[in-house]
Design a protein around this motif. Structure first.
Motif, mmCIF file in Angstrom:
data_model
loop_
_atom_site.group_PDB
_atom_site.id
_atom_site.type_symbol
_atom_site.label_atom_id
_atom_site.label_comp_id
_atom_site.label_asym_id
_atom_site.label_seq_id
_atom_site.Cartn_x
_atom_site.Cartn_y
_atom_site.Cartn_z
ATOM 1 N N ARG A 1 0.855 -1.186 0.000
ATOM 2 C CA ARG A 1 0.000 0.000 0.000
ATOM 3 C C ARG A 1 0.883 1.225 0.000
ATOM 4 N NH1 ARG A 1 -4.010 -0.591 4.870
ATOM 5 N NH2 ARG A 1 -2.096 -1.180 5.904
ATOM 6 N N PRO A 2 0.445 2.288 -0.635
ATOM 7 C CA PRO A 2 1.246 3.510 -0.618
ATOM 8 C C PRO A 2 1.289 4.097 0.791
ATOM 9 C CG PRO A 2 -0.868 3.916 -1.666
ATOM 10 C CD PRO A 2 -0.778 2.440 -1.428
ATOM 11 N N HIS A 3 2.345 4.804 1.077
ATOM 12 C CA HIS A 3 2.500 5.434 2.391
ATOM 13 C C HIS A 3 1.381 6.459 2.575
ATOM 14 C CE1 HIS A 3 4.336 7.746 5.634
ATOM 15 N NE2 HIS A 3 5.016 6.637 5.879
ATOM 16 N N PRO A 4 0.646 6.407 3.704
ATOM 17 C CA PRO A 4 -0.520 7.295 3.851
ATOM 18 C C PRO A 4 -0.160 8.771 3.916
ATOM 19 C CG PRO A 4 -0.138 6.063 5.861
ATOM 20 C CD PRO A 4 0.789 5.506 4.834
ATOM 21 N N LEU A 5 1.041 9.120 4.348
ATOM 22 C CA LEU A 5 1.389 10.544 4.432
ATOM 23 C C LEU A 5 1.952 11.082 3.123
ATOM 24 C CD1 LEU A 5 2.954 10.736 7.980
ATOM 25 C CD2 LEU A 5 0.667 11.366 7.257
ATOM 26 N N SER A 6 2.012 10.255 2.097
ATOM 27 C CA SER A 6 2.528 10.739 0.821
ATOM 28 C C SER A 6 1.465 11.521 0.050
ATOM 29 C CB SER A 6 3.031 9.578 -0.027
ATOM 30 O OG SER A 6 1.954 8.728 -0.362
ATOM 31 N N ASN A 7 0.232 11.421 0.452
ATOM 32 C CA ASN A 7 -0.852 12.124 -0.224
ATOM 33 C C ASN A 7 -0.798 13.611 0.178
ATOM 34 O OD1 ASN A 7 -3.174 12.880 -1.462
ATOM 35 N ND2 ASN A 7 -4.440 11.272 -0.543
ATOM 36 N N PRO A 8 -0.748 14.540 -0.774
ATOM 37 C CA PRO A 8 -0.650 15.972 -0.445
ATOM 38 C C PRO A 8 -1.842 16.496 0.359
ATOM 39 C CG PRO A 8 -0.304 15.625 -2.798
ATOM 40 C CD PRO A 8 -0.673 14.318 -2.208
ATOM 41 N N ILE A 9 -3.029 15.968 0.129
ATOM 42 C CA ILE A 9 -4.206 16.430 0.876
ATOM 43 C C ILE A 9 -4.019 16.161 2.360
ATOM 44 C CG2 ILE A 9 -6.686 16.069 1.188
ATOM 45 C CD1 ILE A 9 -6.327 17.257 -1.453
ATOM 46 N N ILE A 10 -3.498 14.986 2.691
ATOM 47 C CA ILE A 10 -3.283 14.636 4.093
ATOM 48 C C ILE A 10 -2.277 15.601 4.720
ATOM 49 C CG2 ILE A 10 -2.471 12.810 5.641
ATOM 50 C CD1 ILE A 10 -5.106 12.147 4.305
ATOM 51 N N LEU A 11 -1.221 15.916 3.988
ATOM 52 C CA LEU A 11 -0.211 16.840 4.519
ATOM 53 C C LEU A 11 -0.788 18.229 4.753
ATOM 54 C CD1 LEU A 11 2.939 15.788 2.470
ATOM 55 C CD2 LEU A 11 2.425 15.331 4.858
#
Length: 66
Positions: free
Chosen positions: A39-49
């Protein structure tokens, strides 16, 4: 009154060895399960950041406003 002597234990006869023509049944070996897809790293999504940065800044603003 003396006791009568105890009967001697019977000796078990050894089992005969299997004949060389007898073949062992193949056993099912447990197999390794396939690795789950990465699974992709969850913090790699810009929206989450962006959301995380907004929450941190809001908490900091409330904490220093008092």
């Amino acid at each position: 009154m003396p006791r009568p002597p105890a009967p001697a234990p019977e000796r078990a006869e050894p089992e005969p060895a299997p004949s060389p023509s007898a073949k062992a049944e193949p056993r099912d070996r447990p197999r390794m399960a396939k690795a789950p897809p990465r699974r992709p790293h969850p913090l790699s999504n810009p929206i989450i950041l962006v959301v995380l940065a907004m929450v941190i800044s809001s908490v900091a603003a409330v904490a220093f406003a008092r």
